[in-house]
Design an enzyme around this catalytic site. Structure first.
Site, mmCIF file in Angstrom:
data_model
loop_
_atom_site.group_PDB
_atom_site.id
_atom_site.type_symbol
_atom_site.label_atom_id
_atom_site.label_comp_id
_atom_site.label_asym_id
_atom_site.label_seq_id
_atom_site.Cartn_x
_atom_site.Cartn_y
_atom_site.Cartn_z
ATOM 1 C CG ASP A 7 5.225 8.036 -3.544
ATOM 2 O OD1 ASP A 7 5.002 7.891 -2.421
ATOM 3 O OD2 ASP A 7 4.497 7.864 -4.454
ATOM 4 C CG ASP A 9 3.222 2.243 -2.122
ATOM 5 O OD1 ASP A 9 4.105 1.316 -2.079
ATOM 6 O OD2 ASP A 9 2.575 2.466 -1.122
ATOM 7 N NE ARG A 57 -5.958 3.818 4.994
ATOM 8 C CZ ARG A 57 -6.459 4.857 4.711
ATOM 9 N NH1 ARG A 57 -7.789 4.832 4.919
ATOM 10 N NH2 ARG A 57 -5.945 6.103 4.168
HETATM 11 MG MG LIG Z 1 2.361 6.928 -4.819
#
Ligand SMILES: [Mg+2]
Ligand SMILES: [Zn+2]
Length: 179
Positions: A7, A9, A57
């Site tokens: 992953d 972030d 978004r």
């Molecule tokens: Mg993360």
């Protein structure tokens, strides 16, 4: 091949509740680039799988995301490491796509791209949905306690075979010791 899926972030760079929307907001976690470099130098192929709903978004566009990843790759190269590919889900939570974690679509794409069985492939994340996607794809889920990791551990409900490490550096220690 030795493949590892990360992953982004909260694992490689600081997470932000307000999203990482620009290269300036992408800030590596202490030791993460060096950890990737150690894996790279030990012949691991490092691939990133990241939900980037900020695209859906409208918080940033694809050019900006590319610029963020250019910064990541530049800093990684300076540390002696590299990421072979970045897979990302550009969709939002309501798009019902198959790639947004906790669904395993990105992991399956990675398996196809590299033509590897995902069984046993370590997949590292800081949120429950990373671990769920990893487990659903047949990978070995690893939780790091950076980013959302401490909250994720406290909430519980982790896939049974989840391994827990302080950070990406500790993951690299464990993998490099195992091999
Ligand atoms: Mg993360
Ligand atoms: Zn998606």
């Amino acid at each position: 091949m030795k493949l590892i899926i990360l992953d982004r972030d909260g694992v490689i760079n600081q997470d932000s509740d307000a999203f990482v929307k620009s290269p300036d907001e992408w800030i590596a976690l202490p030791g993460s680039l060096q950890a990737i470099a150690r894996l790279t130098q030990a012949d691991w192929t490092v691939v990133v799988a990241t939900n980037q709903s900020g695209l859906a978004r409208g918080l940033f566009d694809m050019d900006t995301l590319t610029a963020i990843h250019t910064k990541m790759r530049r800093e990684l190269a300076a540390a002696g490491g590299s990421v072979d590919a970045v897979f990302m889900c550009p969709h939002g939570p309501d798009d019902d796509c198959t790639c947004r974690k906790p669904r395993p679509g990105m992991f399956e794409q990675i398996g196809h791209r590299y033509d590897v069985e995902l069984a046993g492939v370590p997949a590292v994340g800081d949120s429950l949905r990373d671990l769920q996607a990893s487990a659903a794809a047949g990978c070995s889920p690893w939780l790091v306690l950076t980013g959302n990791g401490k909250k994720t551990l406290a909430k519980g409900g982790l896939p049974d075979n989840t391994r827990v490490c302080d950070d990406l550096s500790a993951v690299a220690d464990a993998l490099l010791q195992d091999n």
